[in-house]
Design a protein around this motif. Structure first.
Motif, PDB file in Angstrom:
ATOM      1  N   THR A 101      -5.863  16.676 -13.686  1.00 52.57           N
ATOM      2  CA  THR A 101      -5.636  15.411 -13.005  1.00 52.57           C
ATOM      3  C   THR A 101      -4.151  15.117 -13.108  1.00 52.57           C
ATOM      4  O   THR A 101      -3.619  14.976 -14.200  1.00 52.57           O
ATOM      5  CB  THR A 101      -6.451  14.291 -13.663  1.00 52.57           C
ATOM      6  OG1 THR A 101      -7.795  14.762 -13.781  1.00 52.57           O
ATOM      7  CG2 THR A 101      -6.428  13.035 -12.840  1.00 52.57           C
ATOM      8  N   ARG A 156       0.790  -1.218   0.000  1.00 50.68           N
ATOM      9  CA  ARG A 156       0.000   0.000   0.000  1.00 50.68           C
ATOM     10  C   ARG A 156       0.824   1.272   0.000  1.00 50.68           C
ATOM     11  O   ARG A 156       0.443   2.271  -0.585  1.00 50.68           O
ATOM     12  CB  ARG A 156      -0.922  -0.001   1.221  1.00 50.68           C
ATOM     13  CG  ARG A 156      -2.377   0.074   0.817  1.00 50.68           C
ATOM     14  CD  ARG A 156      -3.216   0.371   1.989  1.00 50.68           C
ATOM     15  NE  ARG A 156      -3.648   1.743   1.971  1.00 50.68           N
ATOM     16  CZ  ARG A 156      -4.110   2.375   3.026  1.00 50.68           C
ATOM     17  NH1 ARG A 156      -4.159   1.744   4.180  1.00 50.68           N
ATOM     18  NH2 ARG A 156      -4.503   3.611   2.937  1.00 50.68           N
ATOM     19  N   ASN A 157       1.977   1.237   0.653  1.00 45.46           N
ATOM     20  CA  ASN A 157       2.724   2.484   0.742  1.00 45.46           C
ATOM     21  C   ASN A 157       3.385   2.850  -0.590  1.00 45.46           C
ATOM     22  O   ASN A 157       3.898   3.927  -0.742  1.00 45.46           O
ATOM     23  CB  ASN A 157       3.750   2.421   1.873  1.00 45.46           C
ATOM     24  CG  ASN A 157       4.699   1.269   1.678  1.00 45.46           C
ATOM     25  OD1 ASN A 157       4.492   0.455   0.788  1.00 45.46           O
ATOM     26  ND2 ASN A 157       5.714   1.193   2.508  1.00 45.46           N
ATOM     27  N   GLU A 205       1.660   2.624  -3.408  1.00 45.09           N
ATOM     28  CA  GLU A 205       0.590   3.042  -4.310  1.00 45.09           C
ATOM     29  C   GLU A 205       0.619   4.548  -4.494  1.00 45.09           C
ATOM     30  O   GLU A 205       0.764   5.296  -3.537  1.00 45.09           O
ATOM     31  CB  GLU A 205      -0.753   2.676  -3.689  1.00 45.09           C
ATOM     32  CG  GLU A 205      -1.418   1.521  -4.359  1.00 45.09           C
ATOM     33  CD  GLU A 205      -2.666   1.129  -3.599  1.00 45.09           C
ATOM     34  OE1 GLU A 205      -3.354   2.048  -3.108  1.00 45.09           O
ATOM     35  OE2 GLU A 205      -2.912  -0.079  -3.493  1.00 45.09           O
ATOM     36  N   THR A 206       0.454   4.979  -5.737  1.00 40.24           N
ATOM     37  CA  THR A 206       0.314   6.417  -5.938  1.00 40.24           C
ATOM     38  C   THR A 206      -1.124   6.696  -6.336  1.00 40.24           C
ATOM     39  O   THR A 206      -1.802   5.845  -6.887  1.00 40.24           O
ATOM     40  CB  THR A 206       1.253   6.921  -7.045  1.00 40.24           C
ATOM     41  OG1 THR A 206       0.977   6.168  -8.211  1.00 40.24           O
ATOM     42  CG2 THR A 206       2.689   6.789  -6.640  1.00 40.24           C
ATOM     43  N   GLU A 207      -1.519   7.916  -6.028  1.00 38.55           N
ATOM     44  CA  GLU A 207      -2.889   8.285  -6.331  1.00 38.55           C
ATOM     45  C   GLU A 207      -2.883   9.455  -7.285  1.00 38.55           C
ATOM     46  O   GLU A 207      -2.003  10.308  -7.226  1.00 38.55           O
ATOM     47  CB  GLU A 207      -3.576   8.714  -5.037  1.00 38.55           C
ATOM     48  CG  GLU A 207      -4.533   7.709  -4.522  1.00 38.55           C
ATOM     49  CD  GLU A 207      -5.201   8.210  -3.270  1.00 38.55           C
ATOM     50  OE1 GLU A 207      -5.352   9.434  -3.135  1.00 38.55           O
ATOM     51  OE2 GLU A 207      -5.547   7.371  -2.431  1.00 38.55           O
ATOM     52  N   GLU A 208      -3.898   9.488  -8.098  1.00 39.42           N
ATOM     53  CA  GLU A 208      -4.051  10.676  -8.918  1.00 39.42           C
ATOM     54  C   GLU A 208      -4.503  11.817  -8.028  1.00 39.42           C
ATOM     55  O   GLU A 208      -5.219  11.617  -7.060  1.00 39.42           O
ATOM     56  CB  GLU A 208      -5.092  10.429 -10.002  1.00 39.42           C
ATOM     57  CG  GLU A 208      -4.527   9.620 -11.134  1.00 39.42           C
ATOM     58  CD  GLU A 208      -5.553   9.365 -12.206  1.00 39.42           C
ATOM     59  OE1 GLU A 208      -6.733   9.648 -11.957  1.00 39.42           O
ATOM     60  OE2 GLU A 208      -5.166   8.883 -13.262  1.00 39.42           O
ATOM     61  N   PHE A 209      -4.096  12.981  -8.411  1.00 35.83           N
ATOM     62  CA  PHE A 209      -4.400  14.127  -7.579  1.00 35.83           C
ATOM     63  C   PHE A 209      -5.056  15.182  -8.465  1.00 35.83           C
ATOM     64  O   PHE A 209      -4.568  15.471  -9.554  1.00 35.83           O
ATOM     65  CB  PHE A 209      -3.102  14.659  -6.974  1.00 35.83           C
ATOM     66  CG  PHE A 209      -3.313  15.754  -5.981  1.00 35.83           C
ATOM     67  CD1 PHE A 209      -3.955  15.499  -4.778  1.00 35.83           C
ATOM     68  CD2 PHE A 209      -2.875  17.034  -6.246  1.00 35.83           C
ATOM     69  CE1 PHE A 209      -4.148  16.497  -3.856  1.00 35.83           C
ATOM     70  CE2 PHE A 209      -3.075  18.044  -5.322  1.00 35.83           C
ATOM     71  CZ  PHE A 209      -3.707  17.782  -4.126  1.00 35.83           C
ATOM     72  N   ASP A 245      -0.487  13.245 -12.133  1.00 37.93           N
ATOM     73  CA  ASP A 245       0.236  12.071 -11.647  1.00 37.93           C
ATOM     74  C   ASP A 245       1.592  12.599 -11.224  1.00 37.93           C
ATOM     75  O   ASP A 245       2.470  12.809 -12.064  1.00 37.93           O
ATOM     76  CB  ASP A 245       0.356  11.041 -12.768  1.00 37.93           C
ATOM     77  CG  ASP A 245       1.191   9.857 -12.361  1.00 37.93           C
ATOM     78  OD1 ASP A 245       1.466   9.736 -11.157  1.00 37.93           O
ATOM     79  OD2 ASP A 245       1.564   9.071 -13.246  1.00 37.93           O
TER      80      ASP A 245
END
Ligand code: SF4
Ligand code: SF4
Lengths: 381, 197
Positions: free
Chosen positions: A43, A16-17, A19-23, A45
């Protein structure tokens, strides 16, 4: 990197650490580099743009609907407000469209005056582009220089028609006032003053390594995409197509003047900038030629105040500084248009932004958006 | 080699830019310190709208013909015409003439349309107020504003009607000063005495 902190009771483990998220970043509506009120929903990355959605409509004033309640003469002042950086061109487009609808012959002198004003306005508009583009990229000096030169153009306009922004100078069938006595000499002086000034901007910007780093190869718009998105004006010419209504479908008196159409090669931000710089020189050339050959004669064809064009439709387009501006008018034979559709270049050019900005860094969107030279009131109308 | 050339070009262009900027050091400032210094306005500047008066009689030139109110694209002019002509000038005059400066677009169409040199856009531009309501200028205030405004008679008042045609709403309004024939619709006849419908 994992930091143990009391805020995070459970240390993150496993996949999990990583993982990147879209912002999602909201740029605007009140952002200095959106030149008006436009909201860009980005959006991201990391720092890379994955998607851009322009959110428009903040400046919608329903000018097309207003047109249905105004006479053809009265609507002229609303065209000023569609594109306030180049009102003369917006006036011009409306005049050309209505004259086409009613088949009005415009006196030669009026056509020349229109060309002079439209080209001066093109220079002024490109100067505003240069100023805002430079300051968006952090170069403050050209901003001051460009506005200094624009001031002189605006003075010429004020001398002629009395206003500095919403000129309302052209009339159906001609222009409202003849130019004052010293206009011709002042404008000639201005043209010879402009060429060295444009060289000056180029000395500061064109080959400046910082400027090159921010613009060269950034925001590529290839020609097929540009055509598919109906991009017009300097962005289209920057992508390499020699398409200019002034040459390809001459209106007013443009066929009488000798000028070149600058084009770019790669379709990047730098090319679009360069095309505009070159267009300023060409516009000054047109103004000089028009002043040289300015014929004597009337400035306005006879158009009654209660002007009723025949029933029918007309479509006319001109080359405004930002691209093609067109009016489609449906007339029912009364003093007011039945329907007016306005095609503005900014609206179509903005649609290409999501394609151009994809994959570039967030800092580049300022340069890419700036190089399209969008005027938001023109997008929303 | 290529890198060296790039470095050289970069340095050269940076210096070129700086030289250009420094050339401007000695120039005089082109800005003005606004409230102390003012830009002279051009003669044609389109600012606040005023009503002009006849310098001799001191009365308004306006005959309340309503042309300006009809041409105004934003309907900023509200005017009412007198029932009886003025006994001295034998002309109708406006009993009420209001211009709403909050909506006026300073387009100049009213000045262009007026046939009596009665309304003019001036170079006045300082009209900020604290209360928006005070921007509704009434007749007397507009007349006061126009007292010191010089103007030249560019259009002659229309000659008296020979036989005034019936009110024809489609007749061209006198926007065209060049039009030779005196267009006469009842509201536009300056000294007409007979009552009208
Ligand atoms: S057009 Fe002139 S004369 Fe007629 S009402 Fe307006 S200001 Fe008065
Ligand atoms: S300047 Fe234009 S908007 Fe203002 S009162 Fe005259 S016609 Fe109306």
């Amino acid at each position: 990197m994992m930091v143990d902190s009391p805020d995070r009771p459970e240390p993150l483990t496993g996949d999990r650490n990583l993982e990147t998220e879209e912002f999602v970043v909201n740029m605007g509506p009140q952002h200095p580099s959106t030149h008006g009120v436009c909201r860009l929903i980005l959006t991201m990355d990391g720092e890379v743009i994955k998607k851009v959605v322009p959110d428009i409509g903040f400046l919608h004033r329903s000018i097309e609907k207003i047109a249905e309640n105004r006479t053809y003469h009265q609507f002229m002042i609303y065209t000023d407000r569609i594109d306030y950086v180049s009102s003369m061109n917006a006036n011009h487009a409306w005049c050309v469209a209505v004259e086409k609808l009613a088949g009005i012959e415009v006196p030669e002198r009026a056509e020349y005056l229109r060309v002079i004003m439209a080209e001066l306005n093109r220079i002024a508009s490109h100067l505003v582009f240069l100023a805002s583009f430079a300051i968006d990229l952090g170069a403050v000096t050209p901003f001051l220089y460009a506005f200094r030169e624009r001031e002189r153009i605006v003075d010429l306009f004020e001398m002629t028609c009395g206003q500095r922004l919403t000129y309302n100078y052209m009339r159906i069938g001609g222009v409202s006032k003849d130019v004052p006595k010293d206009f011709v000499s002042e404008t000639k002086k201005f043209c010879s003053y402009l060429y060295p000034r444009v060289d000056e901007y180029e000395a500061i910007l064109t080959e400046n390594p910082i400027f090159l780093g921010r613009t060269k190869g950034i925001g590529l718009l290839d020609l097929p995409t540009a055509i598919n998105y109906s991009v017009s004006g300097p962005p289209l010419r920057g992508s390499g197509l020699k398409w200019d209504i002034r040459k390809d479908e001459p209106y007013s008196a443009y066929e009488k003047f000798d000028f070149d159409i600058p084009t770019g090669e790669n379709g990047d931000t730098w090319d679009r900038y360069k095309v505009r710089i070159e267009e300023m020189r060409q516009s000054a050339r047109i103004v000089e030629q028009a002043l040289e050959g300015l014929p004597e004669g009337g400035i306005k064809a006879k158009v009654p105040a209660r002007f009723r064009p025949p029933q029918g439709e007309a479509f006319a387009r001109i080359e405004a500084p930002r691209g093609e501006m067109a009016y489609f008018i449906v007339s029912d034979g009364s003093t007011k248009p039945y329907r007016v559709k306005i095609r503005t270049a900014s609206f179509c050019n903005l649609q290409a932004l999501p394609v151009m900005a994809r994959g570039w860094k967030i800092a580049d969107i300022v340069a890419i958006f700036g190089s399209l030279d969008i005027i938001l009131p023109e997008v929303d109308r | 080699m290529r890198a060296a050339r790039q470095v050289w070009s970069g340095v050269y262009n940076l210096v070129l830019g700086l030289v250009t900027v420094f050339k401007h050091l000695g120039h005089k400032a082109i800005t003005l310190q606004y409230p102390d210094e003012r830009m002279p306005m051009f003669e044609r500047s389109r600012g606040v709208v005023v009503l002009l008066s006849d310098p001799e009689t001191g009365k308004l030139n306006c005959t309340a013909c309503m042309v300006c109110a009809r041409i105004c694209p934003v309907y900023a002019i509200d005017l009412e015409r007198s029932e009886e002509p003025d006994p001295e000038t034998k002309k109708r005059y406006p009993v009420k003439f209001e211009i709403d400066n909050t909506t006026c677009a300073f387009c100049g169409l009213c000045e262009e349309a007026c046939n009596f040199d009665a309304i003019k856009l001036t170079g006045k531009y300082e009209f900020s107020v604290y209360d928006q309501k005070t921007l509704l200028y009434d007749r007397d205030f507009l007349q006061e504003l126009g007292r010191d405004v010089p103007y030249e008679k560019k259009k002659k008042p229309l000659p008296k009607a020979k036989a005034a045609p019936k009110a024809d709403p489609t007749s061209p309004k006198p926007e065209e000063p060049a039009s030779p024939k005196p267009e006469e619709s009842p509201e536009e006849s300056p000294g007409e005495d007979k009552p009208e419908a």
